[in-house]
Scaffold this motif. Structure first.
Motif, PDB file in Angstrom:
ATOM      1  N   ARG A 180     -10.314   2.747  -5.021  1.00 40.93           N
ATOM      2  CA  ARG A 180     -10.215   4.221  -5.211  1.00 40.93           C
ATOM      3  C   ARG A 180     -11.485   4.856  -4.758  1.00 40.93           C
ATOM      4  O   ARG A 180     -11.569   5.859  -4.159  1.00 40.93           O
ATOM      5  CB  ARG A 180      -9.933   4.313  -6.531  1.00 40.93           C
ATOM      6  CG  ARG A 180      -8.891   3.904  -7.263  1.00 40.93           C
ATOM      7  CD  ARG A 180      -8.618   4.337  -8.941  1.00 40.93           C
ATOM      8  NE  ARG A 180      -8.503   5.529  -9.030  1.00 40.93           N
ATOM      9  CZ  ARG A 180      -8.404   6.271 -10.155  1.00 40.93           C
ATOM     10  NH1 ARG A 180      -8.383   5.446 -11.236  1.00 40.93           N
ATOM     11  NH2 ARG A 180      -8.399   7.512 -10.404  1.00 40.93           N
ATOM     12  N   ARG A 220      -4.617  -1.834  -5.495  1.00 40.43           N
ATOM     13  CA  ARG A 220      -4.836  -0.512  -4.957  1.00 40.43           C
ATOM     14  C   ARG A 220      -5.311   0.445  -6.105  1.00 40.43           C
ATOM     15  O   ARG A 220      -6.531   1.133  -5.244  1.00 40.43           O
ATOM     16  CB  ARG A 220      -3.319  -0.010  -4.715  1.00 40.43           C
ATOM     17  CG  ARG A 220      -3.371   1.562  -3.882  1.00 40.43           C
ATOM     18  CD  ARG A 220      -1.927   1.826  -3.749  1.00 40.43           C
ATOM     19  NE  ARG A 220      -2.042   3.250  -3.063  1.00 40.43           N
ATOM     20  CZ  ARG A 220      -0.867   3.969  -2.530  1.00 40.43           C
ATOM     21  NH1 ARG A 220       0.204   3.245  -2.747  1.00 40.43           N
ATOM     22  NH2 ARG A 220      -1.034   5.064  -2.409  1.00 40.43           N
ATOM     23  N   GLU A 221      -5.185   0.231  -7.296  1.00 40.64           N
ATOM     24  CA  GLU A 221      -5.879   1.475  -8.035  1.00 40.64           C
ATOM     25  C   GLU A 221      -7.034   0.715  -8.844  1.00 40.64           C
ATOM     26  O   GLU A 221      -7.696   1.407  -9.747  1.00 40.64           O
ATOM     27  CB  GLU A 221      -4.912   1.630  -9.093  1.00 40.64           C
ATOM     28  CG  GLU A 221      -3.625   2.348  -8.667  1.00 40.64           C
ATOM     29  CD  GLU A 221      -3.717   3.450  -8.047  1.00 40.64           C
ATOM     30  OE1 GLU A 221      -4.897   4.307  -8.181  1.00 40.64           O
ATOM     31  OE2 GLU A 221      -3.328   3.874  -7.076  1.00 40.64           O
ATOM     32  N   ARG A 222      -7.913  -0.239  -8.223  1.00 44.56           N
ATOM     33  CA  ARG A 222      -9.100  -0.879  -8.656  1.00 44.56           C
ATOM     34  C   ARG A 222      -9.937   0.130  -8.385  1.00 44.56           C
ATOM     35  O   ARG A 222      -9.886   0.973  -7.520  1.00 44.56           O
ATOM     36  CB  ARG A 222      -9.388  -2.114  -8.335  1.00 44.56           C
ATOM     37  CG  ARG A 222      -8.536  -3.438  -8.946  1.00 44.56           C
ATOM     38  CD  ARG A 222      -8.965  -4.728  -8.594  1.00 44.56           C
ATOM     39  NE  ARG A 222      -8.283  -5.638  -9.210  1.00 44.56           N
ATOM     40  CZ  ARG A 222      -8.479  -6.887  -8.988  1.00 44.56           C
ATOM     41  NH1 ARG A 222      -9.220  -7.272  -8.397  1.00 44.56           N
ATOM     42  NH2 ARG A 222      -7.674  -7.776  -9.846  1.00 44.56           N
ATOM     43  N   TRP A 252       0.798  -1.199  -0.006  1.00 44.12           N
ATOM     44  CA  TRP A 252       0.100   0.053  -0.053  1.00 44.12           C
ATOM     45  C   TRP A 252       0.934   1.265  -0.177  1.00 44.12           C
ATOM     46  O   TRP A 252       0.865   2.115  -0.800  1.00 44.12           O
ATOM     47  CB  TRP A 252      -1.013  -0.090   1.227  1.00 44.12           C
ATOM     48  CG  TRP A 252      -1.830   1.085   1.098  1.00 44.12           C
ATOM     49  CD1 TRP A 252      -1.818   2.274   1.969  1.00 44.12           C
ATOM     50  CD2 TRP A 252      -3.135   1.252   0.508  1.00 44.12           C
ATOM     51  NE1 TRP A 252      -2.710   3.168   1.716  1.00 44.12           N
ATOM     52  CE2 TRP A 252      -3.832   2.512   0.851  1.00 44.12           C
ATOM     53  CE3 TRP A 252      -3.765   0.391  -0.349  1.00 44.12           C
ATOM     54  CZ2 TRP A 252      -4.931   2.883   0.369  1.00 44.12           C
ATOM     55  CZ3 TRP A 252      -5.313   0.787  -0.727  1.00 44.12           C
ATOM     56  CH2 TRP A 252      -5.577   1.877  -0.327  1.00 44.12           C
ATOM     57  N   THR A 257      -7.352   4.499   5.946  1.00 46.14           N
ATOM     58  CA  THR A 257      -6.390   3.838   5.440  1.00 46.14           C
ATOM     59  C   THR A 257      -6.434   2.243   5.702  1.00 46.14           C
ATOM     60  O   THR A 257      -6.876   1.144   5.180  1.00 46.14           O
ATOM     61  CB  THR A 257      -5.010   3.760   5.333  1.00 46.14           C
ATOM     62  OG1 THR A 257      -4.600   5.086   4.680  1.00 46.14           O
ATOM     63  CG2 THR A 257      -3.990   2.872   4.686  1.00 46.14           C
ATOM     64  N   ARG A 314     -11.408   5.233  -1.036  1.00 43.79           N
ATOM     65  CA  ARG A 314     -10.487   6.263  -0.382  1.00 43.79           C
ATOM     66  C   ARG A 314     -11.033   7.658  -0.839  1.00 43.79           C
ATOM     67  O   ARG A 314     -10.944   8.773  -0.146  1.00 43.79           O
ATOM     68  CB  ARG A 314      -9.203   6.047  -1.614  1.00 43.79           C
ATOM     69  CG  ARG A 314      -8.384   4.925  -1.117  1.00 43.79           C
ATOM     70  CD  ARG A 314      -7.302   4.715  -2.221  1.00 43.79           C
ATOM     71  NE  ARG A 314      -6.072   5.545  -2.227  1.00 43.79           N
ATOM     72  CZ  ARG A 314      -5.503   5.726  -3.063  1.00 43.79           C
ATOM     73  NH1 ARG A 314      -5.358   4.789  -3.921  1.00 43.79           N
ATOM     74  NH2 ARG A 314      -4.693   6.514  -3.081  1.00 43.79           N
TER      75      ARG A 314
END
Length: 260
Positions: free
Chosen positions: A153, A147-149, A88, A162, A156
């Motif tokens: 996102r 992480r970027e799926r 992460w 987190t 976030r």
């Protein structure tokens, strides 16, 4: 194939856990001459002290299995926490530390720990040192991959902390790989526990365990080969069963893409 591997693992583990109940005699009681060969009353003969080999073989796996499972869970947990943090945050410090531990021969820290800690604690600590770096690498790569799926996102952007994102969104995405990795860590723990027991660095229970049986009966191999063959075969079967199930789990995880 994966169902067959899983069924095989379940059967072997179940028999190992139920072994003490299935033993025909008291595994700690002498009943024959030392290293007596197979007979009608004792199908696998006797061991170094005349105890029934079949009974000790059936009773000798449960404690070893439980210890290996505890050690595997500890290693997987430590590796997962490190892998989530490294994947992460992109930190290379944890990854570098894991690579450094992987460069150390597995038995070296295990031997040092075995003379410094009680037997079971040494097995757990050695498994963590040997297995956690491998788990960390797997989880780090999986975490970086998800992480970027979109759903991560979105979480976030909603302002979730987190820790909440890692637990609710990332961890379930890598759960398939983690389950399979736990099986591999179990095999590592079983190998370390067996090696330390064969070297006489851990104390076996009164009912014995498979690795201790190998050490105890080595001198009588010519008189009763079954006293060595039985525990060796059972150790191999347990390792093979769990490893096959873990391999099938990894193929399923990667094939369906739930972990990546």
């Amino acid at each position: 194939m994966s169902r067959i591997s899983l069924a095989f693992a379940v059967v072997v583990v179940a028999v190992t856990l139920l072994g003490p109940v299935l033993a025909p005699y008291d595994p700690a009681a002498p009943m024959t001459a030392p290293w007596q060969a197979s007979s009608a009353g004792h199908l696998l003969g006797g061991d170094v002290l005349g105890r029934d080999v079949l009974s000790r073989a059936l009773a000798g796996g449960r404690d070893l299995l439980i210890l290996s499972l505890v050690a595997a869970v500890a290693a997987t947990l430590a590796g997962t926490l490190g892998g989530l943090a490294a994947g992460w945050g992109g930190s290379r410090v944890l990854a570098a530390g894991a690579d450094l531990l992987l460069a150390v021969p597995v038995l070296l820290p295990a031997l040092v720990l075995a003379v410094s800690l009680p037997g079971d604690a040494a097995v757990v600590a050695a498994t963590v040192l040997a297995g956690a770096p491998l788990t960390l690498g797997v989880v780090r790569d999986a975490t970086a991959g998800v992480r970027e799926r979109g759903y991560v996102r979105a979480a976030r952007l909603r302002g979730e902390r987190t820790l909440a994102v890692l637990l609710r969104e990332v961890l379930p995405a890598v759960a398939g790989v983690l389950a399979a990795d736990l099986g591999l860590r179990f095999v590592t723990a079983l190998q370390l526990a067996s090696a330390l027991a064969v070297l006489g660095l851990t104390d076996a229970p009164a009912t014995g365990d498979w690795a201790a049986m190998l050490r105890e009966n080595l001198a009588g191999a010519a008189l009763n080969p079954a006293a060595l063959a039985a525990p060796a075969l059972l150790l191999a079967l347990l390792s093979l069963a769990v490893a096959a199930a873990a391999h099938a789990g990894l193929r399923h995880a990667f094939g369906t893409g739930d972990a990546w």
